[in-house]
Motif scaffolding. Structure first.
Motif, PDB file in Angstrom:
ATOM      1  N   GLY A  21       0.758  -1.188  -0.028  1.00  0.00           N
ATOM      2  CA  GLY A  21      -0.074   0.018  -0.236  1.00  0.00           C
ATOM      3  C   GLY A  21       0.775   1.262   0.071  1.00  0.00           C
ATOM      4  O   GLY A  21       0.577   2.438  -0.784  1.00  0.00           O
ATOM      5  N   ILE A  22       2.072   1.313   0.782  1.00  0.00           N
ATOM      6  CA  ILE A  22       2.774   2.347   0.648  1.00  0.00           C
ATOM      7  C   ILE A  22       3.472   2.514  -0.565  1.00  0.00           C
ATOM      8  O   ILE A  22       3.695   3.796  -0.956  1.00  0.00           O
ATOM      9  N   LYS A  23       3.996   1.542  -1.105  1.00  0.00           N
ATOM     10  CA  LYS A  23       4.627   1.561  -2.557  1.00  0.00           C
ATOM     11  C   LYS A  23       3.692   1.994  -3.281  1.00  0.00           C
ATOM     12  O   LYS A  23       4.000   2.699  -4.283  1.00  0.00           O
ATOM     13  N   PHE A  24       2.496   1.567  -3.429  1.00  0.00           N
ATOM     14  CA  PHE A  24       1.609   2.077  -4.402  1.00  0.00           C
ATOM     15  C   PHE A  24       1.144   3.625  -4.332  1.00  0.00           C
ATOM     16  O   PHE A  24       1.080   4.162  -5.530  1.00  0.00           O
ATOM     17  N   ILE A  25       1.182   4.099  -3.212  1.00  0.00           N
ATOM     18  CA  ILE A  25       0.785   5.614  -2.696  1.00  0.00           C
ATOM     19  C   ILE A  25       1.989   6.454  -3.411  1.00  0.00           C
ATOM     20  O   ILE A  25       1.777   7.364  -4.051  1.00  0.00           O
ATOM     21  N   LEU A  27       4.129   5.440  -5.756  1.00  0.00           N
ATOM     22  CA  LEU A  27       3.963   5.550  -7.198  1.00  0.00           C
ATOM     23  C   LEU A  27       2.998   6.361  -7.771  1.00  0.00           C
ATOM     24  O   LEU A  27       3.329   7.099  -8.933  1.00  0.00           O
ATOM     25  N   LYS A  28       1.688   6.480  -7.115  1.00  0.00           N
ATOM     26  CA  LYS A  28       0.741   7.362  -7.524  1.00  0.00           C
ATOM     27  C   LYS A  28       1.151   8.802  -7.460  1.00  0.00           C
ATOM     28  O   LYS A  28       0.927   9.550  -8.355  1.00  0.00           O
ATOM     29  N   MET A  29       1.839   9.033  -6.338  1.00  0.00           N
ATOM     30  CA  MET A  29       2.153  10.530  -6.244  1.00  0.00           C
ATOM     31  C   MET A  29       3.243  10.929  -7.186  1.00  0.00           C
ATOM     32  O   MET A  29       3.421  12.064  -7.645  1.00  0.00           O
ATOM     33  N   ARG A  30       4.326   9.937  -7.896  1.00  0.00           N
ATOM     34  CA  ARG A  30       5.234  10.143  -8.639  1.00  0.00           C
ATOM     35  C   ARG A  30       4.775  10.090 -10.139  1.00  0.00           C
ATOM     36  O   ARG A  30       5.572  10.426 -10.989  1.00  0.00           O
ATOM     37  N   ASN A  31       3.432   9.652 -10.097  1.00  0.00           N
ATOM     38  CA  ASN A  31       2.894   9.621 -11.879  1.00  0.00           C
ATOM     39  C   ASN A  31       3.632   8.553 -12.199  1.00  0.00           C
ATOM     40  O   ASN A  31       4.306   8.818 -13.444  1.00  0.00           O
ATOM     41  N   PRO A  33       5.158   5.265 -14.433  1.00  0.00           N
ATOM     42  CA  PRO A  33       4.765   4.504 -15.428  1.00  0.00           C
ATOM     43  C   PRO A  33       3.964   3.110 -15.350  1.00  0.00           C
ATOM     44  O   PRO A  33       4.224   2.708 -14.211  1.00  0.00           O
ATOM     45  N   ASP A  34       3.453   2.547 -16.202  1.00  0.00           N
ATOM     46  CA  ASP A  34       2.898   1.291 -15.816  1.00  0.00           C
ATOM     47  C   ASP A  34       3.922   0.269 -15.514  1.00  0.00           C
ATOM     48  O   ASP A  34       3.620  -0.611 -14.633  1.00  0.00           O
ATOM     49  N   GLN A  35       4.915   0.310 -15.996  1.00  0.00           N
ATOM     50  CA  GLN A  35       6.182  -0.888 -15.814  1.00  0.00           C
ATOM     51  C   GLN A  35       6.358  -0.926 -14.170  1.00  0.00           C
ATOM     52  O   GLN A  35       6.627  -1.978 -13.508  1.00  0.00           O
ATOM     53  N   ALA A  36       6.413   0.331 -13.699  1.00  0.00           N
ATOM     54  CA  ALA A  36       6.722   0.420 -12.081  1.00  0.00           C
ATOM     55  C   ALA A  36       5.551  -0.541 -11.240  1.00  0.00           C
ATOM     56  O   ALA A  36       5.965  -1.098 -10.592  1.00  0.00           O
ATOM     57  N   TYR A  37       4.399  -0.271 -11.797  1.00  0.00           N
ATOM     58  CA  TYR A  37       3.243  -1.002 -10.991  1.00  0.00           C
ATOM     59  C   TYR A  37       3.359  -2.482 -11.169  1.00  0.00           C
ATOM     60  O   TYR A  37       3.108  -3.294 -10.376  1.00  0.00           O
ATOM     61  N   LYS A  38       3.915  -2.929 -12.426  1.00  0.00           N
ATOM     62  CA  LYS A  38       4.012  -4.317 -12.898  1.00  0.00           C
ATOM     63  C   LYS A  38       5.149  -4.996 -11.946  1.00  0.00           C
ATOM     64  O   LYS A  38       5.299  -5.936 -11.318  1.00  0.00           O
ATOM     65  N   ASP A  39       6.218  -4.124 -11.784  1.00  0.00           N
ATOM     66  CA  ASP A  39       7.435  -4.483 -10.957  1.00  0.00           C
ATOM     67  C   ASP A  39       7.019  -4.700  -9.533  1.00  0.00           C
ATOM     68  O   ASP A  39       7.460  -5.354  -8.777  1.00  0.00           O
ATOM     69  N   LEU A  40       6.125  -3.925  -9.114  1.00  0.00           N
ATOM     70  CA  LEU A  40       5.653  -3.717  -7.771  1.00  0.00           C
ATOM     71  C   LEU A  40       4.924  -4.939  -7.222  1.00  0.00           C
ATOM     72  O   LEU A  40       5.289  -5.824  -6.371  1.00  0.00           O
TER      73      LEU A  40
END
Length: 71
Positions: A21-25, A27-31, A33-40
């Protein structure tokens, strides 16, 4: 004993959810890219906690089954 193992599983899963959850937030704040979410989602932390949880659930089930059988 089974209750203790189930408690450990719940704590591990809570820590995992908090971490993701912290990592997701962030990533959202930094806008990000999609690849960062896949890596998460494919992080080794998630896989290790999943394996540990499954092993502990199986051990807790075996212990509770033996306890009920002896009673």
């Amino acid at each position: 004993m089974a209750i203790i193992l189930l408690g450990i599983v719940l704590i591990v899963n809570f820590v995992e959810a908090l971490y993701l959850g912290i990592k997701f937030i962030r990533l959202k704040m930094r806008n990000a890219p999609d690849q960062a979410y896949k890596d998460l989602v494919s992080s080794p932390f998630w896989l290790m906690s999943l394996i540990i949880s499954i092993i502990l659930f199986v051990i807790a089930y075996i212990l509770s089954w033996k306890t009920l059988r002896c009673a």
